[in-house]
Design an enzyme around this catalytic site. Structure first.
Site, PDB file in Angstrom:
ATOM      1  CG  MET A   1      -1.796  -0.998   0.952  1.00 29.42           C
ATOM      2  SD  MET A   1      -2.876  -1.169  -0.367  1.00 29.42           S
ATOM      3  CE  MET A   1      -4.086   0.078  -0.251  1.00 29.42           C
ATOM      4  CG  ASP A  28       9.478  -0.281   5.373  1.00 28.95           C
ATOM      5  OD1 ASP A  28       9.806  -1.187   6.516  1.00 28.95           O
ATOM      6  OD2 ASP A  28       8.266  -0.646   4.982  1.00 28.95           O
ATOM      7  CB  VAL A  58       3.338   0.441   9.535  1.00 28.51           C
ATOM      8  CG1 VAL A  58       4.109   1.566   9.347  1.00 28.51           C
ATOM      9  CG2 VAL A  58       2.381   0.738  10.716  1.00 28.51           C
ATOM     10  CD  GLU A  60      -5.020  -3.328   9.778  1.00 26.55           C
ATOM     11  OE1 GLU A  60      -4.341  -2.206   9.490  1.00 26.55           O
ATOM     12  OE2 GLU A  60      -6.341  -3.032   9.662  1.00 26.55           O
ATOM     13  CE  LYS A  68      -2.629   0.021  11.059  1.00 30.46           C
ATOM     14  NZ  LYS A  68      -1.860   0.080   9.936  1.00 30.46           N
ATOM     15  CB  SER A 128      -8.227  -2.530   5.695  1.00 20.03           C
ATOM     16  OG  SER A 128      -7.294  -3.469   6.052  1.00 20.03           O
ATOM     17  CG  HIS A 146      -9.949   1.897   3.542  1.00 18.82           C
ATOM     18  ND1 HIS A 146     -11.221   1.260   3.482  1.00 18.82           N
ATOM     19  CD2 HIS A 146      -8.830   1.009   3.116  1.00 18.82           C
ATOM     20  CE1 HIS A 146     -10.723  -0.052   3.268  1.00 18.82           C
ATOM     21  NE2 HIS A 146      -9.671  -0.356   2.970  1.00 18.82           N
TER      22      HIS A 146
HETATM   23  P1  NAD Z   1       2.674  -4.717   3.746  1.00 20.60           P
HETATM   24  O1  NAD Z   1       2.991  -5.889   4.728  1.00 20.60           O
HETATM   25  O2  NAD Z   1       2.863  -4.943   2.469  1.00 20.60           O
HETATM   26  O3  NAD Z   1       3.552  -3.481   4.303  1.00 20.60           O
HETATM   27  C1  NAD Z   1       3.658  -2.885   5.527  1.00 20.60           C
HETATM   28  C2  NAD Z   1       5.045  -2.307   5.660  1.00 20.60           C
HETATM   29  O4  NAD Z   1       5.103  -1.584   6.742  1.00 20.60           O
HETATM   30  C3  NAD Z   1       6.270  -3.298   5.605  1.00 20.60           C
HETATM   31  O5  NAD Z   1       7.074  -2.832   4.492  1.00 20.60           O
HETATM   32  C4  NAD Z   1       7.068  -3.029   6.823  1.00 20.60           C
HETATM   33  O6  NAD Z   1       8.167  -3.459   6.594  1.00 20.60           O
HETATM   34  C5  NAD Z   1       6.408  -2.009   7.291  1.00 20.60           C
HETATM   35  N1  NAD Z   1       6.506  -1.591   8.575  1.00 20.60           N
HETATM   36  C6  NAD Z   1       6.103  -2.506   9.518  1.00 20.60           C
HETATM   37  N2  NAD Z   1       6.423  -1.635  10.610  1.00 20.60           N
HETATM   38  C7  NAD Z   1       7.021  -0.589  10.357  1.00 20.60           C
HETATM   39  C8  NAD Z   1       7.375   0.510  11.265  1.00 20.60           C
HETATM   40  N3  NAD Z   1       7.259   0.425  12.620  1.00 20.60           N
HETATM   41  N4  NAD Z   1       8.050   1.608  10.559  1.00 20.60           N
HETATM   42  C9  NAD Z   1       8.000   1.800   9.326  1.00 20.60           C
HETATM   43  N5  NAD Z   1       7.417   0.885   8.510  1.00 20.60           N
HETATM   44  C10 NAD Z   1       7.201  -0.415   9.056  1.00 20.60           C
HETATM   45  O7  NAD Z   1       0.997  -4.264   4.231  1.00 20.60           O
HETATM   46  P2  NAD Z   1       0.125  -3.471   3.267  1.00 20.60           P
HETATM   47  O8  NAD Z   1      -0.752  -4.696   2.379  1.00 20.60           O
HETATM   48  O9  NAD Z   1       0.724  -2.715   2.417  1.00 20.60           O
HETATM   49  O10 NAD Z   1      -0.870  -3.195   4.151  1.00 20.60           O
HETATM   50  C11 NAD Z   1      -0.385  -1.791   4.982  1.00 20.60           C
HETATM   51  C12 NAD Z   1      -1.449  -1.197   5.712  1.00 20.60           C
HETATM   52  O11 NAD Z   1      -2.535  -0.890   4.899  1.00 20.60           O
HETATM   53  C13 NAD Z   1      -2.454  -2.112   6.889  1.00 20.60           C
HETATM   54  O12 NAD Z   1      -2.840  -1.248   7.904  1.00 20.60           O
HETATM   55  C14 NAD Z   1      -3.417  -2.650   6.105  1.00 20.60           C
HETATM   56  O13 NAD Z   1      -4.541  -3.095   6.685  1.00 20.60           O
HETATM   57  C15 NAD Z   1      -3.856  -1.512   5.111  1.00 20.60           C
HETATM   58  N6  NAD Z   1      -4.536  -1.723   3.969  1.00 20.60           N
HETATM   59  C16 NAD Z   1      -4.361  -2.911   3.203  1.00 20.60           C
HETATM   60  C17 NAD Z   1      -4.971  -3.098   1.867  1.00 20.60           C
HETATM   61  C18 NAD Z   1      -4.664  -4.263   1.237  1.00 20.60           C
HETATM   62  O14 NAD Z   1      -5.186  -4.733   0.167  1.00 20.60           O
HETATM   63  N7  NAD Z   1      -3.357  -4.842   1.348  1.00 20.60           N
HETATM   64  C19 NAD Z   1      -5.679  -2.290   1.602  1.00 20.60           C
HETATM   65  C20 NAD Z   1      -6.417  -1.161   2.563  1.00 20.60           C
HETATM   66  C21 NAD Z   1      -5.562  -0.992   3.690  1.00 20.60           C
END
Ligand code: NAD
Length: 707
Positions: A321, A340, A397, A399, A404, A426, A447
C-alpha cells in the site's frame, strides 16, 4: 449560442460559443440555435460553403445529460432525436461543402455533429480526444454516430469505438479516417477555409454517392457476419445481458447499415429512445456522472476552511500500500518521503514506482526525463526527522495497533502542530487508533484500495475527534492526487469492507446449503459482480476473512453475531485451503495451468439434488449488499446516498448498471425492496430483515434521492 458570420467569399462560419458555460453542449437551446443556423446557411443563396467551429478550447463536449434526462416520454424523446437527424441531414445533403474545424476535445454528440461535415480538420492539441464514449454511461450515440461512423471507416473499425467507447488521440483518428487533417493549433479554421474554397463542384457524403460501398465489407458479407457472431458472443460473455447499451449499439449498426442512411438514423433514434429510458442508463448516469462529479468536486468538504496546498507528504511503511500511495503523491508533483524499518525495504517500495514508470517510458507515454524527475520526488528514509515540514503523514505499516501507535508518536514528535496524521488501516477503528495521538483532531482515516494506482477511491473515515479542518484538508489532498473520496463515520469495517464482506459471505453460505459451486460463481457474475464469491474469497484469502471475524468476536463479546457463511470459511482455513496465495482455496491453482474448482469441495459441502433458480441467488447476492448499506445509512456510518453508490461501484465493483447499492433500492422501488427482503428473511433468516427506516420509507413514500 452559435455565432453566424458570412464573409466576402461566401463562407458562412457557425461558431459554437454557449454563453456562461466553459463547454459547448447539446441541449434544447443549442439545438434550436443549431437548427436555425443550418436553415439560414443552407437556404441563403449567397452562402457557398459552410464552416462549423467552436469559440471554446474544445469543440462540443457532447449531450447535456441533465437535459437528456428531462425527457420521460418515448414519443417526445424520439421526436427530439429525429429533429437533430433532420437538421444534420439537411446540412450534409445541401450540396454546399461543409467543413468542421476542431480545436480540442470532440467527443460524443460533438463528434457526431462533426461527422455530418464533409471535411474535418483538427488542431494538433495533445489534450484532444475523439470518440463516442456514450456506452460508458449506459447510453448509445443518438446523433447519428452509429450510422455515420461505420459508413465512414468501416464496421470493423467502428465497433470498438461504439461498443467500448474508446477515445482516440488526433493522430489515431487521422489514421482511421475520422479526421482529414491535423494542423498546428490555431490554424485549423484557416485550413478548413482553404479546403472549402478549393471545392468547385457540389459536395456529397460518401454514403449519399451513387455506388457507395461500406469500406471493409457490408453487413451481410461473410467477414462482417463473422464479426457480428463473435462480437455478440463476446458481449454476452462479458455483460451477461445486463447492459442494454452495447447490445443496442450492435443492433443499430447491424440493422441500420443493411438499409439506407435515413432509415438507419430512424433505427438509431428508436434504440436511443429505449436506451435513454432504461433504468440501467438512469442508474449509470446518476452515479457515474452526477454523483461521481459531486464527489470529485468535494461536495462533502466543510466550507470556510482555506484550501491546503501540499508540497511534502510522509508515507510510513513501504509495503504494497505504501509503495502505491507514494507513487500517487509523486505523480501529483508532491514530494513523498517513504519510510520503512530498513532502507532496503523503503527502496523496494520506491522500486514499485520505478517499474511503473519504466513501462510508461517503454510505451512512449512519458519521456525518460519526466520519469526521472517523477522518481526523484520519492525520497526513501528510516529516520523520522526526514518528515520535518511535511503537511501530512499517511501510515501504511502492519495492521497492528501497537506498531501503528508507535509510528504515530514518532511522527508527531517531528511534525508541525497542524500537520495531518492519516491511517490507511483497513479494519481498525480510527477513534481507537487516534488515542495514540497527541492531537486527535488532526487524526483521520484515509482508506486506499489495492492496487492504489489503479483504484481511484479513497474512503475517508472521520474519527470521534477528527476536526472539520482536518477533513477539509484531507479532501484537498485526495483532489490533488486525482482520486475520488467518499466520507464515512467510524465503525467496524467502515462502509466498504463491511458491505463487501456480506456479498462474499452470502455466496459462501450457499455452499453449505448444497448449492453447486459453479452455480454460485455464475450467479455472482450474472448479478453483475466482477467475480463470483468463491473466487473473491480466494483472492482476499479465507484466512484474512477468518482473522477479521475473530477480532470482531473478541472485541464485541456478547454482542457478536456470527455472520452467515463464516462456518464454511472456518472449514477451509482449518484445511489450510486459505486461498490463491497458498495455491489452494475453493479453487486449485496448478503452477502451470488454469485454476479449477477444488473437486473435494463437493465432499465437504454435498450438492443438493434440487438446485435453486439462478435468479434467486442473484437476488440474495444483491439484496444483502443494499440492505447492509441501508443499515450503514441508518446507523450514520454513511450520511449520503451519493457516497454509498460511488463507494460501492469504485470500492468493490458493485454492478455499475445498478447504479450502486442505494440506487439499486431506488430503482427497485423502496416498497418492492422491503417486500423482497421480507420474503428473503422468511426463507433465509433474519439477516434479510429490512431496517426500520426502510419500512418507514416504504410506508410514507420518502426516497434516498430527491433528483
Ligand atoms: P505490507 O505488509 O505489504 O507492508 C507493510 C510495510 O510496513 C512493510 O514494508 C513493513 O516493513 C513496514 N513496517 C512495519 N512496521 C513498520 C514501522 N514500525 N515503521 C515503518 N515501517 C514499518 O502491508 P500492506 O498490505 O501494504 O498494508 C499496510 C496497511 O494498509 C495495513 O494497515 C493494511 O490493513 C492496510 N490496507 C491494506 C490493503 C491491502 O489490500 N493490502 C488495503 C487497504 C488498507
Amino acid at each position: 449560442m452559435i455565432n453566424y458570420e458570412l464573409d466576402a467569399n461566401g463562407i458562412a462560419t457557425l461558431t459554437w460559443d454557449m454563453p456562461g458555460r466553459s463547454q459547448n453542449v447539446i441541449n434544447g437551446e443549442s439545438c434550436a440555435a443549431l437548427f436555425a443556423a443550418i436553415d439560414k446557411a443552407v437556404s441563403t443563396p449567397e452562402v457557398k460553403a459552410i464552416l462549423m467551429t467552436s469559440g471554446k478550447a474544445d469543440f462540443i463536449a457532447g449531450g447535456d445529460l441533465e437535459w437528456l434526462l428531462t425527457a420521460t416520454q418515448a414519443a417526445e424523446l424520439f421526436e427530439r432525436t429525429m429533429s437533430l437527424h433532420h437538421a444534420l441531414r439537411k446540412l450534409e445533403t445541401c450540396g454546399k461543402p461543409v467543413a468542421m474545424a476542431l480545436p480540442g476535445m470532440t467527443l460524443g454528440g460533438g463528434l457526431e455533429i462533426a461527422l455530418a461535415g464533409h471535411y474535418r480538420v483538427a488542431s494538433d492539441n495533445p489534450k484532444a480526444r475523439f470518440g463516442l464514449p456514450e456506452v460508458t454511461l449506459g447510453l448509445l450515440p443518438g446523433g447519428g454516430g452509429t450510422q455515420r461512423l461505420p459508413r465512414l471507416i468501416g464496421i470493423q473499425n467502428a465497433l470498438p469505438l461504439l461498443a467500448e467507447g474508446k477515445k482516440l488521440k488526433a493522430a489515431d483518428a487521422l489514421k482511421l479516417g475520422i479526421l482529414n487533417a491535423i494542423v498546428p493549433a490555431g490554424t485549423e479554421i484557416q485550413t478548413a477555409r482553404q479546403w472549402l474554397l478549393s471545392q468547385t463542384a457540389p459536395v456529397q457524403q460518401p454514403w449519399d454517392t451513387k455506388g457507395y460501398k461500406i469500406p471493409g465489407g457490408a453487413v451481410l458479407s461473410p467477414a462482417i457476419q463473422q464479426l457480428f457472431m463473435a462480437g455478440n458472443a463476446m458481449l454476452r460473455a462479458k455483460t451477461w445481458g445486463n447492459y442494454p447499451a452495447p447490445a443496442n449499439i450492435l443492433s443499430c449498426v447491424y440493422e441500420g447499415l443493411i438499409t439506407d442512411i435515413d432509415t438507419g438514423l430512424k433505427t438509431e433514434a428508436r434504440y436511443f429512445t429505449s436506451t435513454v429510458l432504461s433504468p440501467e442508463a438512469k442508474n449509470m448516469i446518476g452515479t457515474l456522472f452526477f454523483s461521481m462529479g459531486e464527489a470529485n468536486k468535494l461536495a462533502a468538504r466543510p466550507k470556510d476552511v482555506p484550501v491546503q496546498k501540499y508540497s511534502k507528504i510522509g508515507v510510513l511503511g513501504a509495503g504494497m500500500m505504501g509503495a502505491g500511495i507514494a507513487y500517487m503523491i509523486a505523480k501529483a508533483n508532491i514530494t513523498a518521503v517513504l519510510i520503512d524499518t530498513s532502507i532496503d525495504a523503503a527502496e523496494r517500495g520506491k522500486d514499485y514506482s520505478k517499474k511503473l514508470l519504466d513501462k510508461q517510458v517503454q510505451r512512449g507515454q512519458i519521456s525518460q526525463e519526466k520519469a526521472d524527475a517523477f522518481l526523484a520526488r520519492i525520497m526513501t528514509a528510516t529516520e523520522y526527522s526526514t518528515l520535518d515540514g511535511a503537511e501530512m503523514v499517511i501510515e501504511a505499516v502492519f495492521e497492528d495497533r501497537a506498531i501503528k501507535a508507535d509510528v504515530t508518536r514518532k511522527s508527531e514528535a517531528v511534525l508541525n502542530a497542524d500537520a495531518i496524521f492519516a491511517s490507511n488501516t483497513s479494519t481498525l477503528p480510527i477513534t481507537g487508533l487516534a488515542q495514540a495521538s497527541a492531537r486527535p483532531a488532526n487524526f483521520i482515516g484515509l482508506h486506499f484500495f489495492s492496487p492504489v494506482d489503479k483504484m481511484p477511491l479513497v474512503e475517508v473515515i472521520i474519527g470521534q475527534a477528527t476536526s472539520d479542518a482536518t477533513l477539509a484538508r484531507s479532501l484537498d489532498f485526495i483532489k490533488a492526487v486525482g482520486m475520488t473520496p467518499i466520507v464515512v463515520n467510524d465503525a467496524r469495517g467502515f462502509y466498504t469492507s463491511r458491505v463487501f464482506s456480506t456479498s462474499v459471505l452470502e455466496g459462501v453460505k450457499m455452499l453449505s446449503e448444497g448449492v453447486a459451486p459453479a452455480l454460485i460463481e455464475n450467479a455472482g457474475l450474472k448479478a453483475g459482480m466482477p467475480v463470483g464469491a468463491l473466487t473473491m474469497t480466494d483472492e482476499v484469502s479465507a484466512e484474512l476473512v477468518y482473522k477479521i471475524d475473530k477480532q470482531a468476536r473478541a472485541d464485541l463479546g456478547a454482542a457478536y453475531v456470527e455472520p452467515a457463511g463464516m462456518k464454511a470459511i472456518q472449514k477451509l482455513v482449518e484445511l489450510g485451503r486459505i486461498g490463491k496465495k497458498a495455491g489452494k482455496g475453493f479453487y486449485d491453482y496448478p503452477e502451470n495451468g488454469k485454476k479449477f474448482l477444488w473437486p473435494g469441495l463437493t465432499e465437504l459441502f454435498p450438492v443438493a439434488a434440487q438446485q435453486p433458480a439462478i435468479e434467486e441467488l442473484v437476488e440474495r447476492i444483491i439484496a444483502i449488499q443494499s440492505l447492509e448499506t441501508a443499515r450503514c445509512m441508518e446507523e450514520g456510518v454513511l450520511t449520503t446516498a451519493r457516497d454509498a453508490d460511488v463507494g460501492s461501484i469504485l470500492g468493490w465493483g458493485f454492478p455499475p448498471f445498478r447504479g450502486g447499492t442505494i440506487s439499486q433500492i431506488h430503482s427497485t422501488g423502496i416498497a418492492a425492496f422491503v417486500a423482497q427482503c421480507n420474503a428473503l428473511a422468511a426463507k433465509h433468516g433474519e439477516r434479510f430483515r429490512p431496517t426500520a427506516t426502510l419500512q418507514k420509507m416504504a410506508a410514507d413514500g420518502t426516497q434516498f434521492y430527491t433528483r
